[in-house]
Structure formats: C-alpha cells, structure tokens
Design an enzyme around this catalytic site. Structure first.
Site, PDB file in Angstrom:
ATOM      1  N   LEU A 111       0.878  -1.170   0.000  1.00  0.00           N
ATOM      2  CA  LEU A 111       0.000   0.000   0.000  1.00  0.00           C
ATOM      3  C   LEU A 111       0.913   1.217   0.000  1.00  0.00           C
ATOM      4  O   LEU A 111       1.905   1.251   0.739  1.00  0.00           O
ATOM      5  CB  LEU A 111      -0.890   0.023   1.255  1.00  0.00           C
ATOM      6  CG  LEU A 111      -1.927  -1.093   1.388  1.00  0.00           C
ATOM      7  CD1 LEU A 111      -2.649  -0.981   2.729  1.00  0.00           C
ATOM      8  CD2 LEU A 111      -2.932  -1.060   0.250  1.00  0.00           C
ATOM      9  N   ASP A 112       0.596   2.208  -0.823  1.00  0.00           N
ATOM     10  CA  ASP A 112       1.507   3.350  -0.906  1.00  0.00           C
ATOM     11  C   ASP A 112       1.427   4.209   0.352  1.00  0.00           C
ATOM     12  O   ASP A 112       0.569   4.012   1.214  1.00  0.00           O
ATOM     13  CB  ASP A 112       1.276   4.153  -2.189  1.00  0.00           C
ATOM     14  CG  ASP A 112      -0.062   4.860  -2.232  1.00  0.00           C
ATOM     15  OD1 ASP A 112      -0.470   5.446  -1.210  1.00  0.00           O
ATOM     16  OD2 ASP A 112      -0.715   4.852  -3.296  1.00  0.00           O
ATOM     17  N   VAL A 113       2.323   5.154   0.452  1.00  0.00           N
ATOM     18  CA  VAL A 113       2.465   5.934   1.681  1.00  0.00           C
ATOM     19  C   VAL A 113       1.184   6.687   2.035  1.00  0.00           C
ATOM     20  O   VAL A 113       0.899   6.933   3.223  1.00  0.00           O
ATOM     21  CB  VAL A 113       3.666   6.905   1.548  1.00  0.00           C
ATOM     22  CG1 VAL A 113       3.394   7.965   0.482  1.00  0.00           C
ATOM     23  CG2 VAL A 113       4.043   7.533   2.872  1.00  0.00           C
TER      24      VAL A 113
END
Length: 243
Positions: A111-113
């Site tokens: 999951l991206d930041v």
C-alpha cells in the site's frame, strides 16, 4: 516449520532473539523455559509444534510465533511498505527483533504511503506468492473519498473490462463500484497495478483524496484494529483470503 525439530539456539537466533552466543547467555541465565521448566542445554533439539509459542517463554514473555507466520496490520498513513523507500516503514511498527527473523517477514503486496488499511505480512514464501499471483484474482476492496461528486457513469465503465489506463495498453479487469454518497464509494478490484485505484478515478476526471483498503478476499479489516496495530492471522482467516 511446524512438525519439525530444531536446536534451541538456532530456533531462537532465527526468531531474532540474538546470535547463538547471545542465546546461550539467555539459556545460562535461566531465561528460557518450556512448560514451566528451565531449559539448560542450548544445543538440545526441540519439536516445533503448533502450540510451542504458548508453552515456551523467553525472559518471562511468550515465545514469538515460529514460521510460518502471517500478520494482519492496519497500515497507517505516512509509512511505506519497503525497506528501500525513504521514510518510516511498516517494519518499524513491529518488535525490533522481528526485523532479524530468518526467514524474513515481507509485505504481501504493498500500500503506498498515502493509503491506509489492511496489509498482510508473512515469512511464508508460498503463501505470499499464492496471494499476489496474477492468476489468483483475489478481490481487494477500497474505501474511496473523492474530490468531486460521482457523475453516475463510473460504475458501468469500471465494470466493462474496457478501461485502459494512461501509458498502458491492456484493459483493466472488471471492477465493482459501490457508491456510498456523492463523494465516497467502495471499489473492488482483482489486480494490483501501480496506483490503480487513483488512476482509475483520474481516468474519469476525478481525484482520490483518501484511500483505505478494508477487505482482501473475504477477510475484513477488524473495526478494533487501530492504525499501526497488528495481530496474527488465524487459519480460518487465511482461508478466507481464498474463499
């Protein structure tokens, strides 16, 4: 590893409790106990049973779970899923010794930041590849908050299997959009292309302002698992991923 046997010093070293010499020190100090009795021989072989973590203590605390281990984490915003990306990583939310486990823990996908929600971590390579395999088509549901109201045609386009993202040539697999309000919705996808959800809404002239993954397969993010929290996945929960 369950059902096999291993030397005590190797087991604890692989779980990140220290080098074999440091583990020997723990044993000599009477800090390793099994079924309430001190273990005095660091070279002794132990059966790695499913209940070992409930029977053994190290420095007065239950043994960390031996492999294979699968964790569910509520990934918070602002942390990354890779050791190589700048910034604080999800691994820093775990006990420090877990970063020395062998085999190592890895995230099951990313999951991206700027995305929060349900994230799995495991030291089981077979399990990891089964989940992330493109052939698996495991559904992943995201709670999406949008900058502008939905216009009503997005669901049909996302479900068509005809949407091609910018800079790509292969259409996306059909996805399911469930509007919750004018600017919020659930979106369920069965693949994991780069920033896919954000790019899908960008393709219809909208912008995602908040994104949280709340379901993988039939496994839901528990309401009582707060951001940054994690726990072991039970066998029935693992099965729910593929059900």
């Amino acid at each position: 590893m369950s059902g096999t046997s291993m030397r005590l010093d190797r087991l604890l070293a692989n779980l990140g409790y220290g080098s074999r010499r440091e583990v020997q020190g723990l044993v000599d100090a009477g800090e390793v106990m099994l079924d309430g009795a001190e273990l005095s021989d660091a070279s002794a072989r132990l059966a790695i049973t499913a209940d070992l973590a409930t029977r053994m203590t190290v420095e007065g605390r239950p043994l960390d779970p031996p492999p294979p281990m699968v964790l569910m984490m509520h990934k918070p915003l602002g942390v990354v899923c890779s050791h190589k990306e700048p910034g604080r990583s999800v691994y820093e939310l775990l006990p420090s010794r877990w970063r020395s486990r062998n085999p190592a823990l890895s995230t099951v996908g990313r999951l991206d930041v700027d995305t929060s929600g349900l994230l799995l971590l495991t030291d089981d390579g077979g399990f990891l590849h089964r989940v992330i395999s493109p052939k698996a088509h495991i559904a992943k549901r995201y709670a999406v908050t949008l900058d502008r109201p939905l216009v009503g045609s997005e669901g049909e386009l996302f479900a068509s299997g005809a949407l091609v993202l910018e800079s790509e040539t292969t259409p996306l697999r059909p996805a399911v959009l469930e509007p919750l309000s004018a600017t919020t919705a659930w979106l369920t996808i069965t693949e994991g292309r780069y920033h896919q959800v954000r790019r899908m809404f960008a393709a219809v002239g909208n912008h995602v302002v908040a994104l949280r993954r709340d379901r993988v397969g039939a496994l839901d993010l528990p309401a009582d698992l707060t951001p940054g929290g994690y726990r072991l996945l039970a066998d029935d929960e693992r099965a729910a991923l593929f059900g």
